[in-house]
Scaffold this active site. Sequence first.
Site, mmCIF file in Angstrom:
data_model
loop_
_atom_site.group_PDB
_atom_site.id
_atom_site.type_symbol
_atom_site.label_atom_id
_atom_site.label_comp_id
_atom_site.label_asym_id
_atom_site.label_seq_id
_atom_site.Cartn_x
_atom_site.Cartn_y
_atom_site.Cartn_z
ATOM 1 N N HIS A 120 0.846 -1.190 0.000
ATOM 2 C CA HIS A 120 0.000 0.000 0.000
ATOM 3 C C HIS A 120 0.881 1.238 0.000
ATOM 4 O O HIS A 120 2.049 1.194 0.396
ATOM 5 C CB HIS A 120 -0.951 0.026 1.205
ATOM 6 C CG HIS A 120 -0.241 -0.089 2.514
ATOM 7 N ND1 HIS A 120 0.366 0.980 3.121
ATOM 8 C CD2 HIS A 120 -0.034 -1.160 3.315
ATOM 9 C CE1 HIS A 120 0.916 0.582 4.259
ATOM 10 N NE2 HIS A 120 0.703 -0.710 4.396
ATOM 11 N N ARG A 132 21.338 -7.599 -0.251
ATOM 12 C CA ARG A 132 22.324 -6.919 -1.086
ATOM 13 C C ARG A 132 23.201 -7.983 -1.739
ATOM 14 O O ARG A 132 23.303 -9.114 -1.248
ATOM 15 C CB ARG A 132 23.172 -5.948 -0.280
ATOM 16 C CG ARG A 132 23.983 -6.588 0.811
ATOM 17 C CD ARG A 132 24.787 -5.558 1.610
ATOM 18 N NE ARG A 132 25.525 -6.194 2.675
ATOM 19 C CZ ARG A 132 26.724 -6.768 2.530
ATOM 20 N NH1 ARG A 132 27.313 -6.777 1.369
ATOM 21 N NH2 ARG A 132 27.327 -7.327 3.557
#
Length: 88
Positions: free
Chosen positions: A10, A75
Amino acid sequence: MNVTFATSSHEVGGPSRRAGAATSAPIVVGDGSWIGAGAVILPGVNIGAGAIIAAGAVVAKDVKAHSLYAGVPARKIRSLSTAEVPAV
């Protein structure tokens, strides 16, 4: 095992209601990828072919092919070989 593919989220709303309008985006997983236990893949992420996602990683951005990703947020840890490994 216990991997989450979260294809919806959202927008950030105003101060009276922080959960704003609903959004969604597909997740694409390339051929030969390996996603470790407990990883979370967020909306709109593309995981390149032959990539590895470490256990418990939270992937919020695209993942390059033939690379190892780990952490929160995930990462790149290193590139992976593209040479075929003989079957055992």
